[in-house]
Design a protein around this motif. Structure first.
Motif, PDB file in Angstrom:
ATOM      1  N   VAL A 143      34.210  33.673  46.339  1.00  0.00           N
ATOM      2  CA  VAL A 143      35.304  33.808  47.299  1.00  0.00           C
ATOM      3  C   VAL A 143      36.085  35.061  46.924  1.00  0.00           C
ATOM      4  CG1 VAL A 143      37.409  32.773  48.220  1.00  0.00           C
ATOM      5  CG2 VAL A 143      35.464  31.315  47.612  1.00  0.00           C
ATOM      6  N   PRO A 144      36.251  36.035  47.845  1.00  0.00           N
ATOM      7  CA  PRO A 144      37.000  37.245  47.515  1.00  0.00           C
ATOM      8  C   PRO A 144      38.484  36.950  47.326  1.00  0.00           C
ATOM      9  CG  PRO A 144      36.395  37.230  49.836  1.00  0.00           C
ATOM     10  CD  PRO A 144      35.694  36.068  49.209  1.00  0.00           C
ATOM     11  N   MET A 145      39.103  37.677  46.416  1.00  0.00           N
ATOM     12  CA  MET A 145      40.521  37.517  46.126  1.00  0.00           C
ATOM     13  C   MET A 145      41.012  38.796  45.466  1.00  0.00           C
ATOM     14  SD  MET A 145      40.105  34.939  42.817  1.00  0.00           S
ATOM     15  CE  MET A 145      41.814  35.064  42.315  1.00  0.00           C
ATOM     16  N   THR A 146      42.227  38.817  44.999  1.00  0.00           N
ATOM     17  CA  THR A 146      42.743  39.937  44.213  1.00  0.00           C
ATOM     18  C   THR A 146      43.450  39.385  42.982  1.00  0.00           C
ATOM     19  OG1 THR A 146      44.840  40.030  45.438  1.00  0.00           O
ATOM     20  CG2 THR A 146      43.040  41.453  46.214  1.00  0.00           C
ATOM     21  N   ALA A 152      38.716  41.219  43.309  1.00  0.00           N
ATOM     22  CA  ALA A 152      38.277  40.122  42.441  1.00  0.00           C
ATOM     23  C   ALA A 152      37.444  39.109  43.224  1.00  0.00           C
ATOM     24  CB  ALA A 152      39.490  39.432  41.807  1.00  0.00           C
ATOM     25  N   LEU A 153      36.757  38.259  42.469  1.00  0.00           N
ATOM     26  CA  LEU A 153      35.935  37.193  43.032  1.00  0.00           C
ATOM     27  C   LEU A 153      36.191  35.904  42.266  1.00  0.00           C
ATOM     28  CD1 LEU A 153      32.460  39.017  43.193  1.00  0.00           C
ATOM     29  CD2 LEU A 153      33.978  38.589  45.145  1.00  0.00           C
ATOM     30  N   GLU A 154      36.236  34.796  42.970  1.00  0.00           N
ATOM     31  CA  GLU A 154      36.234  33.487  42.320  1.00  0.00           C
ATOM     32  C   GLU A 154      34.828  32.923  42.411  1.00  0.00           C
ATOM     33  OE1 GLU A 154      37.664  29.328  43.747  1.00  0.00           O
ATOM     34  OE2 GLU A 154      39.421  30.303  42.822  1.00  0.00           O
ATOM     35  N   VAL A 166      36.779  33.738  37.292  1.00  0.00           N
ATOM     36  CA  VAL A 166      37.376  34.776  38.132  1.00  0.00           C
ATOM     37  C   VAL A 166      36.947  36.119  37.564  1.00  0.00           C
ATOM     38  CG1 VAL A 166      39.515  35.908  38.821  1.00  0.00           C
ATOM     39  CG2 VAL A 166      39.340  33.421  38.927  1.00  0.00           C
ATOM     40  N   LEU A 167      36.376  36.965  38.404  1.00  0.00           N
ATOM     41  CA  LEU A 167      35.934  38.306  38.011  1.00  0.00           C
ATOM     42  C   LEU A 167      36.855  39.313  38.681  1.00  0.00           C
ATOM     43  CD1 LEU A 167      33.391  36.366  37.949  1.00  0.00           C
ATOM     44  CD2 LEU A 167      32.007  38.408  38.307  1.00  0.00           C
ATOM     45  N   PHE A 168      37.427  40.239  37.903  1.00  0.00           N
ATOM     46  CA  PHE A 168      38.220  41.288  38.545  1.00  0.00           C
ATOM     47  C   PHE A 168      37.749  42.663  38.080  1.00  0.00           C
ATOM     48  CE2 PHE A 168      40.947  39.943  34.928  1.00  0.00           C
ATOM     49  CZ  PHE A 168      41.201  41.155  34.301  1.00  0.00           C
ATOM     50  N   GLN A 169      37.880  43.615  38.979  1.00  0.00           N
ATOM     51  CA  GLN A 169      37.262  44.929  38.819  1.00  0.00           C
ATOM     52  C   GLN A 169      37.972  45.794  37.788  1.00  0.00           C
ATOM     53  OE1 GLN A 169      36.911  47.100  42.524  1.00  0.00           O
ATOM     54  NE2 GLN A 169      35.047  48.085  41.800  1.00  0.00           N
ATOM     55  N   THR A 170      37.171  46.547  37.032  1.00  0.00           N
ATOM     56  CA  THR A 170      37.669  47.586  36.137  1.00  0.00           C
ATOM     57  C   THR A 170      36.877  48.857  36.420  1.00  0.00           C
ATOM     58  OG1 THR A 170      36.081  47.110  34.369  1.00  0.00           O
ATOM     59  CG2 THR A 170      38.146  45.861  34.349  1.00  0.00           C
ATOM     60  N   GLN A 176      35.554  39.128  33.280  1.00  0.00           N
ATOM     61  CA  GLN A 176      35.292  37.768  33.754  1.00  0.00           C
ATOM     62  C   GLN A 176      36.118  36.788  32.934  1.00  0.00           C
ATOM     63  OE1 GLN A 176      31.173  36.880  34.311  1.00  0.00           O
ATOM     64  NE2 GLN A 176      31.460  34.681  34.305  1.00  0.00           N
ATOM     65  N   VAL A 177      36.991  36.059  33.611  1.00  0.00           N
ATOM     66  CA  VAL A 177      37.837  35.056  32.981  1.00  0.00           C
ATOM     67  C   VAL A 177      37.298  33.693  33.394  1.00  0.00           C
ATOM     68  CG1 VAL A 177      40.183  34.139  32.795  1.00  0.00           C
ATOM     69  CG2 VAL A 177      39.821  36.609  33.069  1.00  0.00           C
ATOM     70  N   GLY A 178      36.805  32.920  32.434  1.00  0.00           N
ATOM     71  CA  GLY A 178      36.165  31.648  32.753  1.00  0.00           C
ATOM     72  C   GLY A 178      36.816  30.479  32.050  1.00  0.00           C
ATOM     73  N   MET A 179      36.929  29.362  32.757  1.00  0.00           N
ATOM     74  CA  MET A 179      37.479  28.138  32.184  1.00  0.00           C
ATOM     75  C   MET A 179      36.422  27.062  32.189  1.00  0.00           C
ATOM     76  SD  MET A 179      40.043  26.679  30.768  1.00  0.00           S
ATOM     77  CE  MET A 179      40.404  24.997  30.243  1.00  0.00           C
ATOM     78  N   ASN A 180      36.205  26.457  31.029  1.00  0.00           N
ATOM     79  CA  ASN A 180      35.267  25.346  30.897  1.00  0.00           C
ATOM     80  C   ASN A 180      36.040  24.117  30.420  1.00  0.00           C
ATOM     81  OD1 ASN A 180      32.085  25.110  30.921  1.00  0.00           O
ATOM     82  ND2 ASN A 180      32.847  23.757  29.317  1.00  0.00           N
TER      83      ASN A 180
END
Length: 211
Positions: A143-146, A152-154, A166-170, A176-180
């Motif tokens: 899902v696109p986001m910012t 960014a993408l979810e 959540v992936l955000f552009q550099t 990539q910020v991930g929660m488990n």
């Protein structure tokens, strides 16, 4: 940075932040550089515009960009040494749990760091795979986001229902910020994606506007 600290914590972070902070206080008295409790100390280095943690156990492999493909950007942002304790606390995680993951220097470069709270584990990955490549790889599952103005993408469900990213552009590619979530937290009805955008927003300033 002030705005990041005022972020409302997601449900899973709110459940565990008090325990995480107590753990950090209990481990922060040794003052050595050979234990995770020393992650709170920082110093500036000429190679970085940010406070950089200098403990040996946190450092990325030497020359981690050397083996990359010539068409790839150098990875600059290191999630284990660039993110100050204040931003980890703002995101609802225990700074004393900071742990370097299995970095992947090679054709593609990835640097990885882990943080924990009572609800599960946060992973932060910095790499030089592009957002376009990620969109193609995960087509139909994002899902696109910012995130603080960054594209960014979810991504949910890639590693099971208790995982969200959540992936955000550099400039090099993306972070990539991930929660488990752990099983007990998931049973309470908490979703891994709930509030992960706020965690990413708390972490993003550490990347720097020029990276």
């Amino acid at each position: 940075m002030t705005a990041a600290r005022s972020l409302r914590l997601p449900a899973y972070a709110s459940l565990a932040v008090a325990a995480g902070l107590l753990a950090a206080c209990g481990q922060g008295s040794s003052g050595t550089q050979d234990t995770p409790s020393a992650a709170a100390s920082a110093s500036s280095t000429p190679s970085s515009p940010f406070p950089t943690l200098t403990q040996k156990y946190l450092q990325p492999p030497a020359g981690f960009n050397q083996g990359k493909s010539p068409d790839r950007q150098d990875v600059v942002f290191d999630p284990c040494t660039w993110i100050p304790d204040s931003e980890i606390k703002a995101a609802g995680f225990d700074p004393a749990s900071r742990e370097r993951g299995e970095d992947s220097p090679g054709r593609y470069t990835f640097l990885l760091c882990y943080f924990k709270n009572g609800s599960g584990r946060l992973s932060i990955l910095s790499g030089n795979v592009t957002m376009s490549e990620a969109e193609n790889k995960y087509a139909g599952r994002t899902v696109p986001m910012t995130v603080n103005g960054r594209s960014a993408l979810e991504l949910s469900g890639e590693m099971g229902s208790n995982r969200c990213d959540v992936l955000f552009q550099t400039k090099a590619g993306y972070v990539q910020v991930g929660m488990n979530l752990n099983a007990d937290t998931a049973v309470k009805g908490v979703k891994a994606c709930d509030g992960l955008d706020k965690v990413a927003e708390a972490i993003e300033p550490s990347v720097g506007k020029d990276n």
